[in-house]
Design a protein around this motif. Structure first.
Motif, PDB file in Angstrom:
ATOM      1  N   ARG A  77     130.542  44.315  98.691  1.00 56.79           N
ATOM      2  CA  ARG A  77     130.270  42.901  98.962  1.00 56.79           C
ATOM      3  C   ARG A  77     130.492  42.111  97.689  1.00 56.79           C
ATOM      4  O   ARG A  77     129.731  42.226  96.735  1.00 56.79           O
TER       5      ARG A  77
ATOM      6  N   GLU B 285     131.196  38.636  97.914  1.00 53.78           N
ATOM      7  CA  GLU B 285     130.963  37.229  98.229  1.00 53.78           C
ATOM      8  C   GLU B 285     129.569  37.096  98.806  1.00 53.78           C
ATOM      9  O   GLU B 285     128.958  38.066  99.240  1.00 53.78           O
TER      10      GLU B 285
ATOM     11  N   LYS C 198     119.520  36.708 104.307  1.00 54.92           N
ATOM     12  CA  LYS C 198     120.036  35.354 104.184  1.00 54.92           C
ATOM     13  C   LYS C 198     119.150  34.524 103.256  1.00 54.92           C
ATOM     14  O   LYS C 198     117.933  34.639 103.292  1.00 54.92           O
TER      15      LYS C 198
ATOM     16  N   ASN D 154     127.048  37.156 106.525  1.00 53.94           N
ATOM     17  CA  ASN D 154     127.488  37.375 107.902  1.00 53.94           C
ATOM     18  C   ASN D 154     128.844  38.068 107.980  1.00 53.94           C
ATOM     19  O   ASN D 154     129.263  38.492 109.059  1.00 53.94           O
ATOM     20  N   SER D 155     129.545  38.164 106.853  1.00 50.76           N
ATOM     21  CA  SER D 155     130.851  38.816 106.872  1.00 50.76           C
ATOM     22  C   SER D 155     130.673  40.318 107.051  1.00 50.76           C
ATOM     23  O   SER D 155     129.792  40.938 106.452  1.00 50.76           O
ATOM     24  N   GLN D 156     131.495  40.923 107.889  1.00 54.48           N
ATOM     25  CA  GLN D 156     131.452  42.347 108.137  1.00 54.48           C
ATOM     26  C   GLN D 156     132.263  43.062 107.049  1.00 54.48           C
ATOM     27  O   GLN D 156     133.462  42.837 106.917  1.00 54.48           O
ATOM     28  N   VAL D 157     131.601  43.878 106.274  1.00 56.77           N
ATOM     29  CA  VAL D 157     132.257  44.614 105.200  1.00 56.77           C
ATOM     30  C   VAL D 157     132.092  46.100 105.461  1.00 56.77           C
ATOM     31  O   VAL D 157     130.969  46.606 105.486  1.00 56.77           O
TER      32      VAL D 157
ATOM     33  N   ASN E 113     128.502  35.449 101.502  1.00 53.31           N
ATOM     34  CA  ASN E 113     128.369  35.282 102.948  1.00 53.31           C
ATOM     35  C   ASN E 113     127.853  36.572 103.561  1.00 53.31           C
ATOM     36  O   ASN E 113     128.597  37.543 103.733  1.00 53.31           O
TER      37      ASN E 113
END
Length: 446
Positions: A165, A167, A18, A171-174, A169
């Motif tokens: 990935r 983007e 992050k 925290n997004s689950q990819v 973010n």
């Protein structure tokens, strides 16, 4: 701008990557360009190439040197260790750094779209967006060569690819894409970048249209799409096709080939402790491939006290290995694609032009009418010319599918013999443990 939003360290996994909230968000086009120009710490250090180069079998080290290596993953890559013993809790530096750069590229792509450039700013704005697309695709490509199966058209739609990935973010689950989707994303980014970047860069640490074409050629080659690989190699060489005259180099220099030399299109480097010249001994069988008048023998290699040869021919101009893009690779890609298409004269023209620039004294052109013989010579020269550039691993993955060029790698360490057979499942490295447990990423079958 006093500082930039960028992940400076990742602790346990991608999910911990992050941005530091205390850092100032970039606001101007030049802020984003400054972030892209962080060449020594972020964008021009392609660590994902490293573990594959360790695994590729062009060198050996002593058991004492192996035992003293700092990281477990270096030791594991050297002996093609199984998944459960590969990391043993370590973070994968190649995966971590690759996705950290992808995060930064995504931040730039999202941020630059919020800025509406004036006509005077359009070229700089285009360069920022095109560069971020190039860097993202460069990492996706390098990661795919280590953590995905080799591209095979029959199974690419079902083979597991990368988590794509696109983007910022974290925290997004990819989940993992397919291999086909991974290559589609790489090509899509590069083709978009080609419409935005200038033909040549202000600095060779920056991408350009020529770099995009060169990476497209490399990408299509790994897909065994020889028609498109040849097209893009030619497009890149149409922009600039210079070769270094090796007779002008100082063979006694510690690093005879300078940084940002005339062949370099895009500069990137990588390094692990195992590549230290005091440890690394080049495979004698590889050394024996170089003819006596081939200057690469004395420019690429030097004797070490134990009588073996180590490597010094880095296009980075220092101890770090070159992982970027250069014209010599493009000549070899174009030559390989030409011979596979049956155009032997054009293939040999490219090959002979390259070798003339590497020769001491009068060079005798290769003249052959046998397609398979010419292809074999070009692939042999590819190995000799592009040694220690992070490309051999990908070449093995591709060429092992052809029984004519398949090889078995063998290393002996402390009396134990290790082997990697052609098309072995260990040609795909394991996904880092933290990504599997914390990120829900499916592990590679090895």
């Amino acid at each position: 701008m006093s500082s930039l939003v960028v992940c400076q360290s990742c602790n346990d996994s991608w999910l911990d990557a992050k941005p530091d909230k205390s850092m100032v968000v970039p606001e101007t086009i030049m802020d984003y360009q400054a972030l892209l120009d962080n060449s020594t710490q972020t964008f021009n250090v392609s660590q994902p190439s490293g573990l594959g180069e360790i695994s590729a079998g062009d060198f050996y080290i002593s058991f004492a040197s192996w035992s003293s290596l700092f990281t477990k993953q270096e030791k594991s890559a050297y002996v093609w260790a199984p998944t459960e013993r590969f990391y043993e809790g370590e973070l994968s530096s190649g995966w971590e750094q690759g996705y950290k750069r992808i995060l930064t590229a995504n931040l730039i792509l999202e941020g630059i779209e919020k800025i509406k450039p004036s006509p005077a700013e359009r070229q700089v704005w285009n360069n920022v967006k095109g560069s971020a697309l190039f860097f993202r695709s460069f990492d996706f490509f390098n990661l795919s060569q280590e953590y995905c199966k080799p591209y095979t058209s029959a199974s690419a739609h079902t083979d597991l690819g990368l988590p794509l990935r696109t983007e910022s973010n974290v925290n997004s689950q990819v989940r993992r894409s397919s291999v086909q989707q991974t290559y589609d994303q790489i090509i899509k980014d590069l083709k978009q970048a080609s419409q935005l970047l200038g033909k040549t860069p202000l600095s060779k640490t920056r991408p350009s249209k020529q770099a995009v074409f060169a990476l497209l050629a490399r990408t299509y080659l790994s897909m065994e799409n020889y028609d498109q690989a040849g097209v893009y190699a030619d497009s890149a060489l149409q922009i600039q096709n210079e070769l270094i005259d090796y007779t002008t180099l100082n063979t006694n220099a510690a690093y005879p080939i300078g940084r940002f030399n005339t062949e370099t299109i895009f500069h990137s480097s990588f390094s692990y402790g195992i590549f230290n010249a005091s440890r690394l001994i080049v495979d004698p069988a590889l050394i024996s491939m170089y003819a006596g008048d081939d200057l690469r023998r004395v420019i690429f290699f030097k004797l070490v006290p134990n009588g073996g040869m180590t490597f010094k021919g880095n296009y980075s101009g220092d101890k770090n290995l070159f992982g970027g893009l250069a014209t010599d690779e493009l000549y070899l890609i174009r030559a390989e694609c030409k011979v596979r298409a049956g155009n032997l004269s054009a293939a040999l023209s490219d090959l002979n032009k390259l070798l003339r620039s590497r020769w001491k004294g009068k060079y005798q052109d290769i003249v052959l009418q046998d397609q398979e013989a010419v292809l074999s010579i070009i692939l042999k020269e590819r190995r000799k010319e592009l040694v220690f550039r992070g490309l051999r691993w990908g070449d093995l993955r591709r060429l092992n599918r052809d029984s004519r060029f398949a090889v078995t790698l063998t290393r002996t360490l402390d009396g134990q013999v290790y082997q990697l057979l052609p098309r072995d499942k260990r040609y795909v490295l394991p996904i880092p443990e933290q990504e599997v447990t914390l990120g829900g990423i499916v592990q590679n079958e090895r």
